[in-house]
Structure formats: C-alpha cells, structure tokens
Design an enzyme around this catalytic site. Structure first.
Site, PDB file in Angstrom:
ATOM      1  N   ASN A  63     -15.015  -9.161  34.949  1.00 56.14           N
ATOM      2  CA  ASN A  63     -15.530  -7.848  34.565  1.00 56.14           C
ATOM      3  C   ASN A  63     -14.428  -6.808  34.704  1.00 56.14           C
ATOM      4  OD1 ASN A  63     -18.189  -8.716  34.075  1.00 56.14           O
ATOM      5  ND2 ASN A  63     -18.761  -8.462  36.224  1.00 56.14           N
ATOM      6  N   HIS A 121     -24.559  -9.812  28.824  1.00 59.62           N
ATOM      7  CA  HIS A 121     -23.317  -9.787  28.041  1.00 59.62           C
ATOM      8  C   HIS A 121     -23.570 -10.147  26.571  1.00 59.62           C
ATOM      9  CE1 HIS A 121     -20.615  -9.271  31.531  1.00 59.62           C
ATOM     10  NE2 HIS A 121     -21.479 -10.050  32.159  1.00 59.62           N
TER      11      HIS A 121
END
Length: 744
Positions: A166, A93
């Site tokens: 997510n 990320h």
C-alpha cells in the site's frame, strides 16, 4: 476496415514501443496477443466466418419482419458471450490500473539473502505494477480519500515474487481474523449500500473506535497521504514483515519500501472532491499519459533489516502491522530502482485478471510470524480461485517467465496440455522430479509456546506511534488532518460515533487536535488529555521530507489559457519553455477551433487549435496555469468560468503565471485578498507573491524559453514560475489565510 496508412502507422508505433520496452514478460505475453487493427475477417469463437453481424436470423417477407430464430448460432454466441463478460470484482482494491516495467538491482544484498533478484546486479527483472483504491467498486472515482494499493509482481528467473503493498506503511488491524469485520465496516452500509468509496460514515468510525489498534492507521488515512496527486508521486510499502535468508542460513526480518523520484505529493481536499466528479479517471489517465510521453515513473527500492537475534530489542513488536520501524532505529537501505515504461494493451486480460499473492515468494525470501501476513497468505490465494478459477496462474499476465512444470492437473479453465503417462511423484520414470538444491526451503525457525488465541503484550500498545506520526507532520499537514477529521465525522449522524471519537480517542493522541475537531463536529470539547503526548518525532513520516530527486517540473500539466487576441510572443515562448522542461502544456481556449493572436489576419493565418475549450476542462486537472497578455483579456474578463478558474487555482494553492494585461485580470479576480502584489506595465522585474508570478509582456519568445533555471531566487519570469510549480503548492498561502478569502 483499417486503411493501409493507419495500419502502417500503428505498426511503426508498435515497433518503436516494443524495441524500447521489450523484456522477457513482454515477449511471453506477445504469444497471446492479437491486434484488432487488421483486415482479417470476423469469425466466431469456433472459427466460422461471419457475413452479417448486424441482423439476427428471422422469418421475414416483403412487408413484415417475423420472429427471430433460436437456430441462429452466431447471434446466440454473441449474446452468450456478452451476458458472461463480467467476473466477480475484487472484494477490496476493485478500482485499479496497471503498467509494465523493469526492476534493476543497484546494490547486491547477498549479506542478507541468496535470492537472485536481490543479489544479481546484472539482471533486468520484468515487473507488472497495479495501483488501486481499497474501498470503492470498480466504477468508483480515483481521487477519493482512501489507502492506495501498490502491488508489484516481479517475473524473476526463479519464479514470481509479489510485494502486495500500500501507499501507507501500516494497517488498521493486527490479526487477519478481523479482516472480514473491518471490510464490512469500511464498505457501504448494508441497509442502503451508501456511501461509496468513503470512510465518512457511522460504521467505519464505530469500528475503528472499538479497535484501538486502528488508531495509528486512521491518523495516516486522515492525512494527505490518502489523497495522492498521482500514483507516480506516492510511496509504496510492503506493510508486513518478511524474512530474508542468506547462504549461511542467517535470517533477517525486513520491510520493503518504494520511494518515488518525483517526490511525495498530494491533492488538496476540495480538489479531490471535485475531481471525483469532473474526472473520475484522473489517476489512471495520469499514469498512462506520463508513460505515453516517456516521462517514465521511477521509484527507489529500499529495505529495512533487523537481525533475527535483535527482534525483541524494540518497544514495539516488529511483527505488528500497525507499527512502523522508525528510521532512527532501523535505517533505510536503498538497493534498487523500479521503472514503469509500458502501458497495457487491453484492460481486462491484463489489469483486471492480474492476481497478486503475498505467498508468492522465491528462494531466499521467506515469511515471518506477522499475524496479518499469515492470514493474507491464505486469503489472497483463496480469493483468486473465486475470482478467476483454480488455474488462474495459467492466465498470461500471471504466469512466470521461467520454465515451470509440476503434477497439478485439471480444474476449470485449464489451458496447458501436459504430455506423459504419469501425473504423480514419485513415479517409475522419475519424471518431473523435485528440485535438488535450487528449490524453495523454509527457514528452520525454532518455535516454542502454547496454543492459544492471543498476541504478545507489545501488540497491546496503540498510541505511541499514532502520536509519533502526528507530531512529525508539518504545520500545514496538521491543519489538513484536523479538516479531514472534521469532514469525516460531520458525515456521521449517530452522536455516539462522533462524540467518542473526537472527545475521547483523539484526546489520547493530541489535545488541541481533539478540541478543534470536537468543536467543528458538535462533540463535547475535552478539557484534558486522556494520555500525555510524548512529544517525539521521527524523520520521513511527513511527506514534505520526500522532495523530487532532481528539481524540475517534469511531467507536470500546465494550462495555457487563450482567446482571440492573445500575445503570440508570450504564448510561443512559454509553450516552448514548458516543453523544454519536459512538462506538458495544454492550450485551453475560449473555443476548440482556430484562435488567432493579436494582430493576426484570419485570412492569412491558420491560428492555434486549442487542446480543449475552457468548459471541457477545469483547473483541478492541471498543476499550474499561465495566461499571456493581449487584447483577449477583454474577453476573458467577462467570462465567469475563466475568472473562477483563476480563483480556484489560487484557492488550491497552485502556481499561477500571468504576463502583460493578464496580470491585471489576476488582480481583479483576487481583489478580496489582502496585499495582492502584481507586476505593473512598467515593472522592470517579474513579481512573485505567494506563488503568483506576474510580469510585463516579453520582448521575445526566446526570453521566456531559453536560459531558464528552476531556482528560487532566479530573476527571470520563467525560472520564477517553474520554481513555484516545482514546489507543488504554495502552502504558505493557506497558512496565512489567503486561500480561504477567495470563493472557489
């Protein structure tokens, strides 16, 4: 030096922004915010005024510049600071962007929890949200095929609560102990650091084949969910199973959902590939642009809840992060709303230094025995210490807005000064005691069993939900999944990797899918299913089940292409209509200097200054294109890039509008497409054909800009055109094979 006019304008703009979006967190970080647009003189970090920031102190004479002197403390400070500007990027990320906003609770769920943020409907809870990709480094592109992070930090009155989620509801692995191997496999291969931000390589597909638990997740990753049109147009999921505990001590297991008001929409794959090079910051710019234009992104907040006593009543284990809870079995309950309404002021101290932890929960919310969550609770805390230091929660973006005090002390980068003569509990002063009734209390869950390395038998079923997901997709989504697998496995050069994935694993999901992919990638074509497809479907797994909350084209980006000699009536009318619909018109010209309408005198008219010239933009950056008629079409017809723009818009299934002479240009460009239908010069009504809307020139600008409605069967040009834009893409254009006949 900033001029007084510039400074005054910026001050006024900031005042408007602050009034509209101020909340407790914005007030909190304002104490650590300074504005560089000031006449204040430069000073060193230790406060000494700097008179010359351009020259290092050195020995010189009239003819020679001699050695630089190390005694120049000002120069050394600047170089030292520059040399240490970078911090370790996130292991996953790393590429992301963020914004501030508010969470509003619409319905109290005190039947499930006593958490104030989920029971007090009078609250307006500040949030910071960070969207991200997973695989790539900080400098990778936004539009790669990947899972997207959707992390929300709630600054509640009881402390920070983080939902670290997510845009896909499941994950690749069940047990956190596998996380290092999974990340190693999905990241660039170790011998050459290739490829960047992609799963299209041997190691990833080798790993997921050898871990059948990843099957459900890689079906999602090969779907359109992995190439979202915008962060504003994707769902969010908490992924893990959490607990909610009410005042009576009753526990429910829950999953968290975010549902975008704009609907769920994706790019097409060719478009995503091109945007990665043409505009690698596409998603982060899209989010900032929408907020700047006050088209604030919104999501409904929903939960699924299972009573503790019902946890074993399902064919799947509810703590398995590779499984969804089908809504037919566990209904969704919408209880709140998230709005993002303020962009960041500086990327590094806000978006780069924000840190999320799954272990950040508040009273009334608790964990579960989800084995992936258990490991995440350790990993996230640990990685923030590595990245930001042990005092990372003192960083302004991370600290809570509620009062907080404890006996934690010292460590690198400690900022807070704590007065007092004791730093422990209990102490003789009873200073800083534990909370009495309002503190966090773990649910006293009963546990029985034996210590061993294993999961329950239900965890070992890997195929049912992978089939359920694929069965639930629309026809065009299935086409895209097939193409995605073909692309990915074509990039694998080790035959064992693509042969067993296409010929074996996919044959356990859907035989026609496996056969189609195997043929495309050169694997042996399976002749029988290795596992029968159960044929079941479920609602709201296809993103086509998520349409905009209200029909319209709000925040859609629409290109208007013009050259000298454009039809001013059509141009003015369409631009006004786009603005009235709260969409964003962008004038794309043959040059970024004055362009004059047909019949305009250059000496008496200022003309129109385009936002961009055609060579600086691409059709990929817009949701639709409109071309007015006029004599400028003679120029556009001779421009290969303009013709390509039209073809690419058609190939990417987007709405295309043309009036007057422009309709003929569209027909010329689409000449190889069977059955093209456009409006002629004498056509009384607009013509819509596979999302291509054409009409003769308008009689007045008002006929375009007034009275339109976003309706499928509307009779006027603007309404027809806007309806096609609102549908995001004309998917039938692809299903009927028309898009593939155009070179783009």
């Amino acid at each position: 030096m900033a001029t007084s006019i510039t400074a005054g304008l910026q001050k006024a703009q900031q005042a408007v922004q602050d009034t509209a979006t101020k909340n407790k967190k914005i007030v909190d970080i304002s104490h650590d915010t300074v504005n560089v647009h000031t006449d204040q003189e430069q000073r060193t970090d230790f406060g000494v005024a700097i008179t010359d920031p351009d020259h290092w102190l050195r020995v010189t004479n009239e003819t020679h510049s001699g050695p630089s002197l190390l005694e120049d403390h000002i120069a050394r400070e600047r170089i030292h600071r520059f040399d240490h500007e970078r911090i370790p990027e996130r292991v996953v990320h790393a590429r992301g962007t963020g914004a501030y906003g508010n969470f509003t609770l619409k319905e109290s769920i005190e039947d499930l929890t006593y958490a104030g943020v989920l029971t007090d409907t009078s609250r307006n809870t500040p949030v910071f949200v960070r969207f991200s990709t997973v695989q790539g480094s900080r400098g990778s592109a936004d539009t790669v095929r990947d899972v997207r992070g959707f992390a929300v930090k709630f600054y509640t009155d009881e402390g920070n609560w983080d939902i670290v989620g997510n845009n896909i509801p499941v994950f690749f692995i069940q047990d956190a102990i596998k996380f290092p191997d999974f990340v190693h496999a999905v990241k660039p291969e170790p011998h050459n650091e290739v490829p960047q931000a992609q799963t299209a390589h041997n190691n990833f597909w080798d790993f997921v084949y050898l871990h059948p638990e990843a099957t459900h997740m890689f079906m999602w990753a090969m779907s359109d969910r992995a190439i979202p049109r915008s962060y504003r147009m994707m769902q969010g999921f908490g992924v893990n199973t959490f607990s909610l505990v009410n005042k009576e001590g009753k526990r429910h297991f829950v999953k968290f959902h975010w549902i975008p008001h704009l609907g769920v929409h994706s790019l097409v794959w060719d478009e995503a590939l091109k945007l990665a090079g043409q505009d690698p910051d596409f998603h982060r710019k899209d989010l900032m642009e929408a907020i700047d234009n006050k088209a604030y992104p919104k999501w409904d907040f929903a939960i699924q809840a299972i009573p503790e006593e019902d946890q074993d009543k399902f064919e799947f284990d509810i703590f398995d992060a590779t499984k969804v809870w089908p809504e037919e079995q566990v209904p969704l309950r919408v209880v709140g709303e998230l709005e993002l309404n303020r962009n960041i002021d500086e990327f590094f101290p806000e978006t780069e230094q924000v840190a999320f932890c799954t272990s950040h929960i508040v009273p009334g919310i608790d964990f579960s025995d989800d084995p992936l969550l258990q490991g995440r609770n350790f990993s996230y805390q640990d990685t923030q210490i590595s990245r930001l230091g042990v005092n990372w929660e003192e960083i302004p973006i991370n600290r809570p807005v509620c009062p907080f005090l404890n006996h934690n002390r010292d460590g690198a980068k400690r900022h807070r000064i704590t007065k007092g003569t004791v730093n422990y509990w209990p102490n003789r002063f009873e200073a800083n005691p534990p909370a009495s009734d309002k503190g966090f209390k773990s649910h006293p869950a009963p546990i029985t069993g034996r210590k061993r390395r294993d999961l329950t038998p239900k965890f070992k079923e890997y195929h049912n939900q992978a089939q359920l997901f694929y069965n639930s997709l629309s026809e065009v989504e299935k086409v895209h999944v097939k193409k995605a697998f073909s692309f990915e496995l074509d990039h694998c050069d080790d035959p064992i990797v693509y042969e067993r994935l296409a010929g074996q694993r996919l044959a356990e999901i859907d035989l026609p899918l496996a056969q189609a992919v195997a043929e495309m990638v050169g694997a042996p074509i399976p002749t029988k299913a290795l596992r029968d497809n159960h044929g079941k479907t479920s609602v709201r797994l296809s993103q086509f089940d998520f349409t905009p909350k209200a029909p319209g084209i709000i925040s859609r980006r629409i290109a208007i292409i013009i050259g000298d000699g454009y039809d001013k009536i059509a141009f003015n009318g369409m631009k006004a209509a786009i603005l009235a619909a709260q969409a964003l018109p962008f004038v794309i010209g043959t040059k970024r200097s004055a362009i004059y309408a047909q019949g305009e005198d250059k000496n008496s008219s200022k003309g129109v200054i385009p936002d961009h010239m055609y060579d600086g933009m691409r059709s990929t950056m817009f949701d639709a294109t409109f071309i007015p008629g006029g004599s400028h079409i003679e120029t556009l017809q001779k421009n290969g890039q303009i013709r390509y723009w039209i073809a690419e818009t058609f190939g990417h299934l987007k709405a295309l509008g043309a009036m007057g002479e422009a309709a003929q240009l569209v027909k010329e460009v689409l000449g190889n497409v069977m059955g093209v239908q456009i409006a002629g010069a004498d056509s009384a009504e607009p013509v819509e054909w596979y999302g291509v809307v054409t009409a003769r020139g308008p009689e007045s600008a008002e006929s375009l800009s007034e009275g339109f409605k976003v309706l499928k069967d509307a009779g006027d040009f603007t309404s027809k055109f806007f309806y096609q834009i609102s549908q995001h893409r004309n998917w039938q254009r692809e299903l009927d094979g028309l898009a593939s006949t155009v070179a783009f």
